[in-house]
Design an enzyme around this catalytic site. Structure first.
Site, PDB file in Angstrom:
ATOM      1  N   TYR A 169       0.835  -1.203   0.000  1.00 26.75           N
ATOM      2  CA  TYR A 169       0.000   0.000   0.000  1.00 26.75           C
ATOM      3  C   TYR A 169       0.871   1.254   0.000  1.00 26.75           C
ATOM      4  CZ  TYR A 169      -3.788   3.124   1.527  1.00 26.75           C
ATOM      5  OH  TYR A 169      -4.716   4.139   1.635  1.00 26.75           O
ATOM      6  N   LYS A 173       0.988   3.971  -3.060  1.00 27.58           N
ATOM      7  CA  LYS A 173       0.618   5.370  -2.875  1.00 27.58           C
ATOM      8  C   LYS A 173       1.792   6.309  -3.143  1.00 27.58           C
ATOM      9  CE  LYS A 173      -3.664   4.576  -1.983  1.00 27.58           C
ATOM     10  NZ  LYS A 173      -4.704   4.971  -2.958  1.00 27.58           N
TER      11      LYS A 173
END
Length: 276
Positions: A169, A173
């Site tokens: 994640y 991002k």
């Protein structure tokens, strides 16, 4: 034909932004789940907005291309609001990367080919990427995440070897923010802008999944308690920042990653949340 706002993801942040920037425009609301899109359509339509819905799987280039075609059939694409994604508690690492990293890169590329002059895009990133050390990526790795064709991203050793969902994640991002910078150059040639909002813990269903997660819930609850703001954020606060980016006062902002997390990252780096 009206100006079109394409909204990918139909959750509370997507709706908060759409309400602020879509007056007088046609909203095309796309979600992987038809029922979610229709619920949001009902809410926005009853508030006076013109809304159409469709399905999209951002992990599929073909599906994204179909979304672009549908949007172009409605009018000039003046805005893209990308909020769809998976959290670490919702998916395995490689599944998450295919949506949050690859899918976002495909969206930027495909919509960058058709965005109208004066158009703008906002993607929702995450404070989590800001918790990575400044030297977590080499310059070569950062440049690869920023510029490689989307299909090549998943082949990078840095990406394909990730097994931890939280790290996946964070890398996804960080990639979103890096690609915003790279894409801003291309979008600028069309007279359009693109930016990332790295949001902290905003009270949405996705955030509640994390706050109640057996693996990370305690960590995130502690983060809220020890952040300078002492609380989580609201979708409306993200909407207000996005309104600035889409509006006339934000026309000098492009290729930027704006962190809005109540100071949680500051505390993690230099305050009570700093790892010992």
């Amino acid at each position: 034909m009206k100006d079109v706002m394409v909204v990918i993801g139909s959750g509370s942040i997507a709706q908060a932004i759409a309400r602020r920037v879509s007056v007088g425009k046609h909203i095309l609301l796309a979600d992987i789940k038809t029922e979610n899109a229709r619920q949001a359509e009902n809410t926005l339509s009853r508030a006076g907005f013109v809304v159409s819905t469709t399905t999209v799987d951002v992990s599929s280039r073909q599906s994204v291309q179909a979304l672009v075609k549908s949007a172009c059939a409605l009018g000039e694409i003046k805005g893209v609001i990308h909020t769809a994604g998976l959290s670490p508690s919702q998916a395995k690492a490689q599944d998450l990367l295919r949506v949050d990293l690859y899918g976002t890169a495909v969206l930027f590329e495909e919509f960058g080919n058709v965005i109208a002059r004066g158009g703008s895009c906002v993607v929702i990133g995450s404070q989590s990427s800001h918790r990575l050390a400044v030297d977590a990526l080499t310059q070569a790795q950062a440049d690869a995440l920023a510029t490689l064709p989307p299909e090549d991203l998943l082949k990078l050793p840095l990406v394909k070897d990730i097994e931890d969902s939280l790290y996946a994640y964070q890398i996804a991002k960080r990639c979103n923010a890096l690609r915003v910078m790279s894409e801003a150059v291309k979008w600028g040639k069309r007279g359009a802008r693109i930016n990332c909002i790295s949001a902290g813990i905003i009270f949405t269903p996705l955030a509640y999944d994390e706050l109640n997660s057996a693996e990370r819930g305690e960590f995130y609850r502690n983060m809220l308690d020890k952040s300078p703001a002492g609380r989580g954020g609201t979708p409306d606060e993200i909407g207000a920042l996005a309104e600035f980016l889409f509006g006339p006062n934000g026309t000098y902002v492009t290729g930027s990653d704006l962190l809005i997390d109540g100071g949680a990252t500051a505390s993690y780096k230099y305050g009570e949340l700093r790892p010992q």
